[in-house]
Design a protein around this motif. Structure first.
Motif, mmCIF file in Angstrom:
data_model
loop_
_atom_site.group_PDB
_atom_site.id
_atom_site.type_symbol
_atom_site.label_atom_id
_atom_site.label_comp_id
_atom_site.label_asym_id
_atom_site.label_seq_id
_atom_site.Cartn_x
_atom_site.Cartn_y
_atom_site.Cartn_z
ATOM 1 N N SER A 255 0.801 -1.079 -0.337
ATOM 2 C CA SER A 255 -0.225 -0.152 -0.124
ATOM 3 C C SER A 255 0.662 0.944 -0.450
ATOM 4 C CB SER A 255 -0.854 -0.438 1.140
ATOM 5 O OG SER A 255 -0.678 0.368 2.210
ATOM 6 N N ASN A 256 0.331 2.584 -0.093
ATOM 7 C CA ASN A 256 0.849 4.006 0.402
ATOM 8 C C ASN A 256 1.777 3.925 0.825
ATOM 9 O OD1 ASN A 256 0.448 3.966 -3.320
ATOM 10 N ND2 ASN A 256 -0.897 5.710 -2.925
ATOM 11 N N THR A 257 0.693 3.542 2.081
ATOM 12 C CA THR A 257 1.275 3.774 3.458
ATOM 13 C C THR A 257 2.824 3.096 3.978
ATOM 14 O OG1 THR A 257 0.090 2.304 4.533
ATOM 15 C CG2 THR A 257 -0.583 4.137 4.078
ATOM 16 N N THR A 258 3.045 2.033 2.761
ATOM 17 C CA THR A 258 4.110 0.981 3.544
ATOM 18 C C THR A 258 5.870 2.300 2.373
ATOM 19 O OG1 THR A 258 4.467 -0.017 0.853
ATOM 20 C CG2 THR A 258 2.919 -0.572 3.174
ATOM 21 N N LEU A 259 5.581 3.204 1.903
ATOM 22 C CA LEU A 259 6.687 3.625 1.283
ATOM 23 C C LEU A 259 7.961 4.724 1.816
ATOM 24 C CD1 LEU A 259 5.122 3.853 -2.142
ATOM 25 C CD2 LEU A 259 6.465 1.536 -0.984
ATOM 26 N N TYR A 260 7.603 5.241 3.540
ATOM 27 C CA TYR A 260 7.780 5.751 4.064
ATOM 28 C C TYR A 260 8.433 6.370 5.224
ATOM 29 C CZ TYR A 260 3.301 8.170 1.519
ATOM 30 O OH TYR A 260 2.155 7.709 0.861
ATOM 31 N N SER A 261 8.941 5.061 4.990
ATOM 32 C CA SER A 261 9.935 4.612 6.208
ATOM 33 C C SER A 261 11.505 5.658 5.808
ATOM 34 C CB SER A 261 10.868 3.054 6.050
ATOM 35 O OG SER A 261 11.345 2.969 7.214
ATOM 36 N N ASP A 262 11.867 5.840 6.865
ATOM 37 C CA ASP A 262 13.138 6.161 6.743
ATOM 38 C C ASP A 262 14.449 5.151 5.973
ATOM 39 O OD1 ASP A 262 12.797 9.117 7.130
ATOM 40 O OD2 ASP A 262 13.031 9.371 8.917
ATOM 41 N N ILE A 263 14.239 4.201 6.316
ATOM 42 C CA ILE A 263 15.061 2.836 6.518
ATOM 43 C C ILE A 263 15.277 2.702 5.546
ATOM 44 C CG2 ILE A 263 15.868 0.553 6.999
ATOM 45 C CD1 ILE A 263 14.648 1.204 9.798
ATOM 46 N N ARG A 264 16.463 2.406 4.484
ATOM 47 C CA ARG A 264 16.576 1.716 3.193
ATOM 48 C C ARG A 264 17.420 0.558 3.252
ATOM 49 N NH1 ARG A 264 13.178 5.327 3.045
ATOM 50 N NH2 ARG A 264 13.053 6.565 1.410
ATOM 51 N N PHE A 265 17.841 -0.446 1.983
ATOM 52 C CA PHE A 265 18.758 -1.069 2.216
ATOM 53 C C PHE A 265 19.624 -0.140 1.211
ATOM 54 C CE2 PHE A 265 14.413 -4.160 1.606
ATOM 55 C CZ PHE A 265 15.002 -4.669 2.962
ATOM 56 N N HIS A 266 21.282 -0.511 2.017
ATOM 57 C CA HIS A 266 22.596 -1.062 1.159
ATOM 58 C C HIS A 266 22.599 -1.088 0.064
ATOM 59 C CE1 HIS A 266 26.805 0.469 1.153
ATOM 60 N NE2 HIS A 266 26.235 1.079 1.621
ATOM 61 N N HIS A 267 23.217 -0.038 -0.873
ATOM 62 C CA HIS A 267 23.769 -0.262 -2.253
ATOM 63 C C HIS A 267 24.219 -1.629 -2.757
ATOM 64 C CE1 HIS A 267 26.975 1.645 -1.681
ATOM 65 N NE2 HIS A 267 27.440 1.442 -3.059
ATOM 66 N N ILE A 268 25.342 -2.257 -1.727
ATOM 67 C CA ILE A 268 26.200 -2.695 -1.526
ATOM 68 C C ILE A 268 25.455 -4.314 -1.678
ATOM 69 C CG2 ILE A 268 28.618 -3.969 -1.328
ATOM 70 C CD1 ILE A 268 29.260 -1.180 -1.065
ATOM 71 N N HIS A 269 25.326 -5.259 -1.713
ATOM 72 C CA HIS A 269 24.332 -6.718 -1.452
ATOM 73 C C HIS A 269 25.199 -7.847 -2.384
ATOM 74 C CE1 HIS A 269 22.587 -5.795 -5.467
ATOM 75 N NE2 HIS A 269 22.069 -4.549 -4.888
ATOM 76 N N GLY A 270 24.478 -9.206 -1.872
ATOM 77 C CA GLY A 270 24.991 -10.130 -2.310
ATOM 78 C C GLY A 270 24.488 -9.907 -4.086
ATOM 79 N N LYS A 271 24.946 -10.801 -4.703
ATOM 80 C CA LYS A 271 24.871 -10.721 -6.262
ATOM 81 C C LYS A 271 23.705 -10.886 -6.942
ATOM 82 C CE LYS A 271 27.513 -15.385 -7.338
ATOM 83 N NZ LYS A 271 28.263 -15.905 -8.060
ATOM 84 N N ASN A 272 22.959 -11.577 -6.075
ATOM 85 C CA ASN A 272 21.505 -12.405 -7.012
ATOM 86 C C ASN A 272 20.822 -11.780 -6.245
ATOM 87 O OD1 ASN A 272 22.784 -14.498 -8.532
ATOM 88 N ND2 ASN A 272 22.406 -16.073 -6.356
ATOM 89 N N ALA A 273 21.138 -10.852 -5.305
ATOM 90 C CA ALA A 273 19.514 -9.702 -5.040
ATOM 91 C C ALA A 273 19.721 -8.590 -5.727
ATOM 92 C CB ALA A 273 20.248 -9.615 -3.684
ATOM 93 N N ARG A 274 18.599 -7.242 -6.042
ATOM 94 C CA ARG A 274 18.686 -5.945 -6.323
ATOM 95 C C ARG A 274 17.185 -5.941 -5.464
ATOM 96 N NH1 ARG A 274 21.973 -8.441 -8.817
ATOM 97 N NH2 ARG A 274 21.783 -9.009 -10.816
ATOM 98 N N ILE A 275 17.098 -4.261 -5.545
ATOM 99 C CA ILE A 275 16.915 -3.025 -4.857
ATOM 100 C C ILE A 275 16.352 -2.275 -5.555
ATOM 101 C CG2 ILE A 275 17.458 -1.702 -3.009
ATOM 102 C CD1 ILE A 275 18.596 -4.191 -1.788
ATOM 103 N N VAL A 276 15.329 -1.861 -5.245
ATOM 104 C CA VAL A 276 14.194 -1.113 -6.413
ATOM 105 C C VAL A 276 13.545 -0.284 -5.458
ATOM 106 C CG1 VAL A 276 13.930 -3.007 -8.231
ATOM 107 C CG2 VAL A 276 13.127 -3.143 -6.078
ATOM 108 N N ASN A 277 12.592 0.158 -5.958
ATOM 109 C CA ASN A 277 11.360 0.766 -4.852
ATOM 110 C C ASN A 277 12.259 2.305 -3.904
ATOM 111 O OD1 ASN A 277 9.511 -0.212 -6.235
ATOM 112 N ND2 ASN A 277 9.240 -1.796 -4.567
ATOM 113 N N ASN A 278 13.259 3.081 -4.626
ATOM 114 C CA ASN A 278 13.858 4.006 -3.484
ATOM 115 C C ASN A 278 14.668 3.132 -3.015
ATOM 116 O OD1 ASN A 278 13.372 5.781 -5.729
ATOM 117 N ND2 ASN A 278 11.361 6.411 -5.128
ATOM 118 N N GLY A 279 15.075 1.928 -2.606
ATOM 119 C CA GLY A 279 15.625 1.563 -1.336
ATOM 120 C C GLY A 279 15.022 0.843 -0.246
ATOM 121 N N LEU A 280 13.218 0.579 -1.130
ATOM 122 C CA LEU A 280 12.553 -0.203 0.358
ATOM 123 C C LEU A 280 12.461 -1.344 -0.250
ATOM 124 C CD1 LEU A 280 10.268 2.657 0.376
ATOM 125 C CD2 LEU A 280 11.898 2.139 2.378
ATOM 126 N N THR A 281 13.004 -1.933 -1.164
ATOM 127 C CA THR A 281 12.693 -3.270 -1.179
ATOM 128 C C THR A 281 13.606 -4.110 -1.852
ATOM 129 O OG1 THR A 281 9.731 -2.563 -2.233
ATOM 130 C CG2 THR A 281 10.991 -4.857 -2.696
#
Length: 263
Positions: free
Chosen positions: A217-243
């Motif tokens: 839902s739209n309300t899930t996108l307002y957190s201040d926490i983000r995933f780091h851009h450095i990660h395991g090779k099989n992962a992808r970070i999307v949705n402005n760092g939220l997913t």
């Protein structure tokens, strides 16, 4: 997985902060840059038509005809890639329903048949509750009967690295259906009988918050926490760092460690 904001009382404050701050730029490019999304090829059966930018196939005159609804993917399936479609529309006039499988024939060289189960070479199809190989039934009672699927149900097929072919109904593996399936194969559906329209679904659908199929839902996108851009090779970070997502969960199972970014 997606980071969510649990404190609804802070929602408005977070919205304001989100709109006034610069979001981190060190995240992965859009998911589509990595993900070669499956589409249907416009060459298809005479009673079928490909729409929705290649993502949907339908029989526009389903009340008048019940066959010639064969549609292939535009490119071969990758090893471990799940070709899955959602049944969008049905009619009750005819017998039989959607059939799904793989074929070594490309959409450019296939002489499209009345139904895909008539093809006598390089083809594996799930039809009803059984499996047909090159027009011959090889498993009579394999899995869930596809003729009983309703609108919204999903059916898929996947070739594993060892050459085994598996079919899925609503995400449930029906087991091994065949072995020694060659590597270069195209996905195929047959909009037969009651099946009028089907749409390809994939990992991209599940992480796009602006699509109708999103569970965010739209309300899930307002957190201040983000995933780091450095990660395991099989992962992808999307949705402005939220997913974070693993794009090929049927082909790999690890190398997807992700850390929180220090804002």
């Amino acid at each position: 997985v997606s980071i969510v904001e649990r404190d609804e009382r802070e929602e408005q404050n977070l919205v304001t902060r989100k709109n006034t701050r610069d979001l981190p730029t060190t995240i992965d490019p859009p998911l589509a840059d990595y993900y070669d999304r499956l589409t249907f090829h416009p060459n298809c059966g005479t009673h079928a038509q490909v729409i929705n930018n290649g993502r949907t196939a339908h029989r526009p005159n389903a009340a008048d005809d019940f066959n010639n609804g064969v549609v292939l993917t535009a490119r071969p399936l990758k090893t471990g890639e799940l070709f899955e479609v959602r049944l969008d529309r049905v009619v009750t006039k005819w017998a039989g329903s959607i059939e799904i499988g793989v074929t070594t024939h490309s959409p450019m060289d296939l002489e499209f048949p009345f139904t895909m189960t008539n093809v006598r070479s390089g083809t594996w199809m799930m039809t009803g509750s059984g499996i047909m190989h090159n027009g011959t039934i090889v498993l009579e009672q394999y899995g869930v009967n596809l003729d009983r699927l309703q609108v919204g149900d999903r059916v898929g097929v996947l070739r594993k690295e060892n050459g085994l072919l598996h079919f899925f109904v609503n995400g449930i593996d029906q087991g091994s259906a065949s072995s020694n399936v060659p590597e270069k194969i195209y996905g195929v559906i047959d909009l037969y009988g009651q099946a009028v329209e089907a749409t390809i679904i994939d990992a991209y659908d599940s992480v796009s918050p602006d699509t109708a199929n999103s569970t965010l839902s739209n309300t899930t996108l307002y957190s201040d926490i983000r995933f780091h851009h450095i990660h395991g090779k099989n992962a992808r970070i999307v949705n402005n760092g939220l997913t974070a997502i693993r794009l090929r969960p049927f082909a790999e199972f690890n190398d997807a460690i992700i850390f929180q970014v220090d804002l």
